[in-house]
Design a protein around this motif. Sequence first.
Motif, PDB file in Angstrom:
ATOM      1  N   LEU A  58       0.845  -1.180   0.000  1.00  0.00           N
ATOM      2  CA  LEU A  58       0.000   0.000   0.000  1.00  0.00           C
ATOM      3  C   LEU A  58       0.883   1.232   0.000  1.00  0.00           C
ATOM      4  CD1 LEU A  58      -2.821  -0.635   2.646  1.00  0.00           C
ATOM      5  CD2 LEU A  58      -3.147  -0.330   0.195  1.00  0.00           C
ATOM      6  N   ARG A  59       0.361   2.320  -0.523  1.00  0.00           N
ATOM      7  CA  ARG A  59       1.075   3.592  -0.485  1.00  0.00           C
ATOM      8  C   ARG A  59       0.175   4.644   0.141  1.00  0.00           C
ATOM      9  NH1 ARG A  59       2.629   7.955  -5.042  1.00  0.00           N
ATOM     10  NH2 ARG A  59       4.707   8.581  -4.306  1.00  0.00           N
ATOM     11  N   LEU A  60       0.624   5.208   1.242  1.00  0.00           N
ATOM     12  CA  LEU A  60      -0.116   6.265   1.906  1.00  0.00           C
ATOM     13  C   LEU A  60       0.423   7.631   1.464  1.00  0.00           C
ATOM     14  CD1 LEU A  60      -0.237   4.913   5.578  1.00  0.00           C
ATOM     15  CD2 LEU A  60      -1.769   4.418   3.670  1.00  0.00           C
ATOM     16  N   SER A  61      -0.488   8.585   1.383  1.00  0.00           N
ATOM     17  CA  SER A  61      -0.105   9.962   1.068  1.00  0.00           C
ATOM     18  C   SER A  61      -0.628  10.884   2.155  1.00  0.00           C
ATOM     19  CB  SER A  61      -0.689  10.392  -0.284  1.00  0.00           C
ATOM     20  OG  SER A  61      -0.199   9.598  -1.329  1.00  0.00           O
ATOM     21  N   CYS A  62       0.101  11.971   2.382  1.00  0.00           N
ATOM     22  CA  CYS A  62      -0.314  12.975   3.364  1.00  0.00           C
ATOM     23  C   CYS A  62      -0.040  14.343   2.762  1.00  0.00           C
ATOM     24  CB  CYS A  62       0.453  12.812   4.658  1.00  0.00           C
ATOM     25  SG  CYS A  62       0.202  14.166   5.825  1.00  0.00           S
ATOM     26  N   ALA A  63      -1.102  15.080   2.513  1.00  0.00           N
ATOM     27  CA  ALA A  63      -0.978  16.406   1.917  1.00  0.00           C
ATOM     28  C   ALA A  63      -1.236  17.465   2.971  1.00  0.00           C
ATOM     29  CB  ALA A  63      -1.959  16.558   0.767  1.00  0.00           C
ATOM     30  N   ALA A  64      -0.295  18.381   3.124  1.00  0.00           N
ATOM     31  CA  ALA A  64      -0.434  19.477   4.088  1.00  0.00           C
ATOM     32  C   ALA A  64      -0.868  20.738   3.360  1.00  0.00           C
ATOM     33  CB  ALA A  64       0.886  19.713   4.804  1.00  0.00           C
ATOM     34  N   SER A  65      -1.766  21.488   3.990  1.00  0.00           N
ATOM     35  CA  SER A  65      -2.231  22.742   3.396  1.00  0.00           C
ATOM     36  C   SER A  65      -2.372  23.799   4.475  1.00  0.00           C
ATOM     37  CB  SER A  65      -3.568  22.533   2.681  1.00  0.00           C
ATOM     38  OG  SER A  65      -4.555  22.107   3.600  1.00  0.00           O
ATOM     39  N   GLY A  66      -2.374  25.087   4.034  1.00  0.00           N
ATOM     40  CA  GLY A  66      -2.542  26.154   5.021  1.00  0.00           C
ATOM     41  C   GLY A  66      -1.521  27.252   4.937  1.00  0.00           C
ATOM     42  N   SER A  67      -1.301  27.796   3.761  1.00  0.00           N
ATOM     43  CA  SER A  67      -0.377  28.922   3.572  1.00  0.00           C
ATOM     44  C   SER A  67       1.003  28.599   4.141  1.00  0.00           C
ATOM     45  CB  SER A  67      -0.928  30.188   4.239  1.00  0.00           C
ATOM     46  OG  SER A  67      -2.172  30.540   3.688  1.00  0.00           O
ATOM     47  N   ILE A  68       1.574  27.513   3.673  1.00  0.00           N
ATOM     48  CA  ILE A  68       2.809  26.974   4.239  1.00  0.00           C
ATOM     49  C   ILE A  68       4.030  27.480   3.499  1.00  0.00           C
ATOM     50  CG2 ILE A  68       4.094  24.840   4.606  1.00  0.00           C
ATOM     51  CD1 ILE A  68       1.359  23.436   4.944  1.00  0.00           C
ATOM     52  N   PHE A  69       5.013  27.940   4.289  1.00  0.00           N
ATOM     53  CA  PHE A  69       6.322  28.255   3.729  1.00  0.00           C
ATOM     54  C   PHE A  69       7.176  26.990   3.641  1.00  0.00           C
ATOM     55  CE2 PHE A  69       6.408  32.561   2.855  1.00  0.00           C
ATOM     56  CZ  PHE A  69       6.038  33.366   3.911  1.00  0.00           C
ATOM     57  N   SER A  70       7.244  26.279   4.766  1.00  0.00           N
ATOM     58  CA  SER A  70       8.087  25.088   4.823  1.00  0.00           C
ATOM     59  C   SER A  70       7.650  24.206   5.980  1.00  0.00           C
ATOM     60  CB  SER A  70       9.564  25.480   5.002  1.00  0.00           C
ATOM     61  OG  SER A  70       9.763  26.122   6.249  1.00  0.00           O
ATOM     62  N   ILE A  71       8.055  22.951   5.904  1.00  0.00           N
ATOM     63  CA  ILE A  71       7.776  21.979   6.955  1.00  0.00           C
ATOM     64  C   ILE A  71       9.084  21.317   7.337  1.00  0.00           C
ATOM     65  CG2 ILE A  71       6.486  19.925   7.632  1.00  0.00           C
ATOM     66  CD1 ILE A  71       4.482  20.581   5.394  1.00  0.00           C
ATOM     67  N   ASN A  72       9.413  21.324   8.618  1.00  0.00           N
ATOM     68  CA  ASN A  72      10.673  20.724   9.036  1.00  0.00           C
ATOM     69  C   ASN A  72      10.600  19.207   8.938  1.00  0.00           C
ATOM     70  OD1 ASN A  72      13.299  20.488  10.054  1.00  0.00           O
ATOM     71  ND2 ASN A  72      12.533  20.276  12.123  1.00  0.00           N
ATOM     72  N   THR A  73       9.740  18.586   9.706  1.00  0.00           N
ATOM     73  CA  THR A  73       9.649  17.128   9.744  1.00  0.00           C
ATOM     74  C   THR A  73       8.227  16.679   9.428  1.00  0.00           C
ATOM     75  OG1 THR A  73      11.375  17.007  11.436  1.00  0.00           O
ATOM     76  CG2 THR A  73       9.949  15.073  11.187  1.00  0.00           C
ATOM     77  N   MET A  74       8.137  15.677   8.599  1.00  0.00           N
ATOM     78  CA  MET A  74       6.862  14.991   8.362  1.00  0.00           C
ATOM     79  C   MET A  74       7.057  13.521   8.684  1.00  0.00           C
ATOM     80  SD  MET A  74       5.360  16.744   4.884  1.00  0.00           S
ATOM     81  CE  MET A  74       3.664  16.238   5.243  1.00  0.00           C
ATOM     82  N   GLY A  75       6.005  12.916   9.188  1.00  0.00           N
ATOM     83  CA  GLY A  75       6.161  11.522   9.564  1.00  0.00           C
ATOM     84  C   GLY A  75       4.847  10.787   9.628  1.00  0.00           C
ATOM     85  N   TRP A  76       4.967   9.519   9.905  1.00  0.00           N
ATOM     86  CA  TRP A  76       3.809   8.640  10.059  1.00  0.00           C
ATOM     87  C   TRP A  76       3.907   7.922  11.396  1.00  0.00           C
ATOM     88  CZ3 TRP A  76      -0.118   8.635   6.574  1.00  0.00           C
ATOM     89  CH2 TRP A  76       0.134   9.225   5.328  1.00  0.00           C
ATOM     90  N   TYR A  77       2.818   7.939  12.119  1.00  0.00           N
ATOM     91  CA  TYR A  77       2.652   7.168  13.330  1.00  0.00           C
ATOM     92  C   TYR A  77       1.512   6.184  13.094  1.00  0.00           C
ATOM     93  CZ  TYR A  77       5.616  10.287  16.119  1.00  0.00           C
ATOM     94  OH  TYR A  77       6.669  11.000  16.630  1.00  0.00           O
ATOM     95  N   ARG A  78       1.426   5.174  13.932  1.00  0.00           N
ATOM     96  CA  ARG A  78       0.299   4.248  13.849  1.00  0.00           C
ATOM     97  C   ARG A  78      -0.141   3.838  15.240  1.00  0.00           C
ATOM     98  NH1 ARG A  78       3.367  -1.070  11.233  1.00  0.00           N
ATOM     99  NH2 ARG A  78       4.560  -1.675  13.108  1.00  0.00           N
ATOM    100  N   GLN A  79      -1.407   3.477  15.307  1.00  0.00           N
ATOM    101  CA  GLN A  79      -1.973   3.033  16.570  1.00  0.00           C
ATOM    102  C   GLN A  79      -2.884   1.843  16.318  1.00  0.00           C
ATOM    103  OE1 GLN A  79      -3.951   6.064  18.885  1.00  0.00           O
ATOM    104  NE2 GLN A  79      -3.675   4.897  20.762  1.00  0.00           N
TER     105      GLN A  79
END
Length: 122
Positions: free
Chosen positions: A18-39
Amino acid sequence: QVQLVESGGGLVQAGESLRLSCAASGSIFSINTMGWYRQAPGKQRELVADITGGGSTNYADSVKGRFTISRDNAKNTAYLQMNSLKPEDTAVYYCYADRVRTKIAGTIFGSWGQGTQVTVSS
C-alpha cells in the motif's frame, strides 16, 4: 492553521503493498519534519517513520527494509510506501508534521491528520 489529509489506506492481504499519502495545506512556507505514526487497538501510538526537509529518514525497527518514507517539498506532501505487509501492521496510520512555517500563523508545532485505516489480513 495547518491541515493534514491522509489517503491510501485500505484492506490488503499479507505480503501485499500500500502507499499512503499525506498532503499538508494552510499557507505553508516550509515543513521541518513529516512523519507517520500508527496506533493499533489497545496499543499506544508509535512512530513508524519520519523525514526531514533535507531528506534524512528514521524508521521503526519493525518496518525497516519494508517501508519507505519520502516527501515532495514543493507539494508539501509525504508518502509512505509499505511493502511486504504483515497482519501486525494493521493500525490506524496518522500523518504528523512538526515546525510548520506558515504565512499567517507563524510556526506551528505538532500537527496531526485524522488517520487512515490499514488492515492486513493473513
